[in-house]
Design an enzyme around this catalytic site. Structure first.
Site, PDB file in Angstrom:
ATOM      1  N   HIS A 263       0.856  -1.197   0.000  1.00  0.00           N
ATOM      2  CA  HIS A 263       0.000   0.000   0.000  1.00  0.00           C
ATOM      3  C   HIS A 263       0.883   1.235   0.000  1.00  0.00           C
ATOM      4  O   HIS A 263       1.706   1.392   0.907  1.00  0.00           O
ATOM      5  CB  HIS A 263      -0.843   0.053   1.278  1.00  0.00           C
TER       6      HIS A 263
ATOM      7  N   TYR B 193      -9.815   6.940   0.894  1.00  0.00           N
ATOM      8  CA  TYR B 193     -10.321   6.398  -0.370  1.00  0.00           C
ATOM      9  C   TYR B 193     -11.165   7.469  -1.064  1.00  0.00           C
ATOM     10  O   TYR B 193     -11.956   8.152  -0.415  1.00  0.00           O
ATOM     11  CB  TYR B 193     -11.122   5.129  -0.114  1.00  0.00           C
TER      12      TYR B 193
ATOM     13  N   ASP C  96      -7.251   1.573  -5.934  1.00  0.00           N
ATOM     14  CA  ASP C  96      -8.541   1.198  -5.330  1.00  0.00           C
ATOM     15  C   ASP C  96      -9.511   2.379  -5.396  1.00  0.00           C
ATOM     16  O   ASP C  96      -9.279   3.408  -4.761  1.00  0.00           O
ATOM     17  CB  ASP C  96      -8.306   0.773  -3.869  1.00  0.00           C
TER      18      ASP C  96
ATOM     19  N   HIS D 198     -12.638   2.091  -4.424  1.00  0.00           N
ATOM     20  CA  HIS D 198     -13.479   1.906  -3.234  1.00  0.00           C
ATOM     21  C   HIS D 198     -14.945   2.228  -3.515  1.00  0.00           C
ATOM     22  O   HIS D 198     -15.609   2.945  -2.745  1.00  0.00           O
ATOM     23  CB  HIS D 198     -12.940   2.751  -2.067  1.00  0.00           C
TER      24      HIS D 198
ATOM     25  N   GLU E 251      -9.334  -1.567  -8.619  1.00  0.00           N
ATOM     26  CA  GLU E 251     -10.180  -2.277  -7.653  1.00  0.00           C
ATOM     27  C   GLU E 251     -11.479  -1.525  -7.374  1.00  0.00           C
ATOM     28  O   GLU E 251     -11.461  -0.295  -7.196  1.00  0.00           O
ATOM     29  CB  GLU E 251      -9.375  -2.425  -6.357  1.00  0.00           C
TER      30      GLU E 251
ATOM     31  N   GLU F 156     -14.522  -7.129  -2.382  1.00  0.00           N
ATOM     32  CA  GLU F 156     -14.201  -6.822  -0.983  1.00  0.00           C
ATOM     33  C   GLU F 156     -15.443  -6.745  -0.103  1.00  0.00           C
ATOM     34  O   GLU F 156     -15.419  -7.205   1.036  1.00  0.00           O
ATOM     35  CB  GLU F 156     -13.427  -5.503  -0.950  1.00  0.00           C
TER      36      GLU F 156
ATOM     37  N   ARG G 182     -11.777 -10.198  -5.022  1.00  0.00           N
ATOM     38  CA  ARG G 182     -11.140  -9.507  -3.895  1.00  0.00           C
ATOM     39  C   ARG G 182     -11.778  -9.883  -2.562  1.00  0.00           C
ATOM     40  O   ARG G 182     -11.659  -9.153  -1.589  1.00  0.00           O
ATOM     41  CB  ARG G 182     -11.322  -7.996  -4.103  1.00  0.00           C
TER      42      ARG G 182
ATOM     43  N   GLU H 101      -3.371  -9.083  -0.702  1.00  0.00           N
ATOM     44  CA  GLU H 101      -3.100  -7.770  -0.101  1.00  0.00           C
ATOM     45  C   GLU H 101      -2.168  -7.945   1.096  1.00  0.00           C
ATOM     46  O   GLU H 101      -2.316  -8.896   1.856  1.00  0.00           O
ATOM     47  CB  GLU H 101      -4.431  -7.140   0.336  1.00  0.00           C
TER      48      GLU H 101
HETATM   49 MG    MG Z   1     -10.302  -2.148  -1.291  1.00  0.00          MG
END
Ligand code: MG
Length: 440
Positions: A159, A192, A244, A246, A270, A296, A317, A373
């Site tokens: 990250h 995010y 990402d 999000h 993502e 996710e 994910r 991740e």
């Molecule tokens: Mg995520």
């Protein structure tokens, strides 16, 4: 005598009478005696931080043989605790822990209404603990029960990010130097959605309305692609870059963002769409080949199945603890392999080492593995979980011990009880200038 002593004895490290060795060899080679679940413990801890972790310890009739599972749910942990204590535990005690598939199916049906995060957290906690027990019983890591190693380790993505594109580049280089080949880059202020936020108090807002930092989709679509254009110009195309979104985009903006990111040759983008709008993936596929990852916030296997079978995404994910554990996920992983979709299991900041290892064992055993991740834990967590997985130069390694490979130190867990959960502990809400809720 516990199993470790027996194994040591069998290896000649400690004295043991030959008859006992013969009996142990016979026990291991001619079928195992029937086990029962003797007790079930719900263990919670903050691990000395802001974690809201809940684990299930399943204790069997064989002395010293137990399993640990994660019911990780940062935002509704008390509901998971109650469901485990009041609804699963009384039902589970006395059952045969060897029958993982049967227990999973029966536990899923016994709530009548099935799937959803809390139900799946409960199933996952039970399921991981049962696989842990079976692995210990067989003397094998869980990935060996699932078919054996398909790779030498599990590659992780790091990250990184920054408030400027120069800061993003600096952080990318830091990750590459520490061994990561895959790096997720987030941009700007505000977490995010960063790059798409209008600062608190700024912009034209309704009278007496929302005053906080406000998300603007079109601003985000304009802000992100130039960051990756810059990173490619400076760092080249060798690093595998991820981003990402999000779930912050609505359909047309998701399509446009994916199109504009095409020249950056992303490893994946993502959650460019929320789960409510997955039909738009067809439009993304028609216009560009930017790889897509999602899953996710999914907690129902049937939500993600069409995305796999219609080849509308490239990576799943999902979080193992939110999807019901290893048992349902090994089936989705097999589906991914058949359709050429890869795994990129989620390990967000509030995740725990048990869930991390459940994802690791699935990843290790499948040729559908893509990436996992990363998740860094403070030192106290390493004391809390002897045998937890370790990160070295961008790869994750297990302890080599049977089962999931780790144990839970209950004394340390008890030192760090769950703190007061203010305001119910929900996930923070982003809003637009006019106060509309943005999907997280
Ligand atoms: Mg995520």
């Amino acid at each position: 005598m516990n199993r470790r002593k027996l194994i040591r004895a069998a290896l000649g490290a400690a004295p043991l009478i030959p008859a006992a060795i013969a009996q142990e060899v016979s026990r291991r080679t001619n079928g195992l005696p029937r086990l029962t679940i003797k007790d079930v413990k719900v263990i919670t801890t903050s691990a000395g931080g802001n974690y809201r972790w809940v684990f299930l310890k399943i204790i069997t009739s064989e002395p010293g043989l137990h399993g640990i599972g994660s019911g990780n749910n940062q935002y509704q942990v008390k509901a998971v605790i109650a469901a485990l204590e009041e609804h699963l535990k009384p039902w589970l005690i006395g059952k045969d822990p060897d029958r993982i598939e049967d227990l999973w199916q029966a536990a899923q049906m016994k709530t009548y209404w099935r799937n959803g995060p809390v139900n799946n957290n409960v199933l996952a906690a039970m399921d991981m603990a049962l696989w842990d027990i079976k692995g210990k019983r067989a003397g094998m890591p869980v990935y060996d029960l699932l078919g054996g190693k398909a790779h030498d380790a599990v590659a992780l993505y790091d990250h990184q990010g920054g408030r400027t594109k120069e800061a993003c580049l600096e952080s990318l280089q830091k990750s590459l130097e520490s061994g990561y080949r895959h790096v997720r880059i987030q941009f700007g202020q505000g977490g995010y959605g960063g790059g798409g936020f209008i600062p608190a108090g700024e912009g034209n807002r309704p009278e007496g309305g929302y005053k906080g930092s406000a998300f603007d989709e079109e601003q985000y679509v304009d802000a992100i692609p130039p960051v990756f254009e810059y990173l490619r110009a400076k760092a080249g195309f060798k690093p595998k870059l991820l981003h990402d979104v999000h779930s912050h985009m609505s359909g047309p903006n998701a399509v446009e963002l994916a199109r504009r990111l095409q020249p950056a040759q992303m490893y994946f983008v993502e959650d460019i769409l929320p789960p409510e709008q997955i039909a738009w993936y067809k439009n993304i596929r028609q216009i560009c080949s930017t790889p897509q990852a999602i899953g996710e916030v999914f907690s129902h296997p049937y939500e993600i199945m069409p995305l796999i079978t219609e080849r509308l995404i490239d990576f799943i994910r999902c979080r193992i603890a939110a999807m019901g554990g290893i048992t349902p996920m090994r089936k989705l992983v097999a589906l991914c392999e058949l359709y050429g979709v890869k795994t990129a299991f989620q390990e967000g900041g509030e995740n725990d080492p048990v869930n991390q290892l459940a994802a690791y064992h699935l990843d290790m055993s499948t040729s559908a593995f893509g990436i996992q991740e990363e998740n860094h834990f403070p030192p106290v967590v390493h004391d809390l979980f002897p045998g937890m997985a370790e990160i070295r130069k961008g790869y994750l390694y297990d302890s080599g011990k049977p089962g999931l490979g780790l144990d839970l130190n209950e004394e340390i867990a008890a030192k760090y009880p769950l703190g007061q959960i203010r305001g119910g502990g929900g996930y923070p809400t982003d809003r637009t200038l006019d106060g509309t809720v943005v999907k997280p």
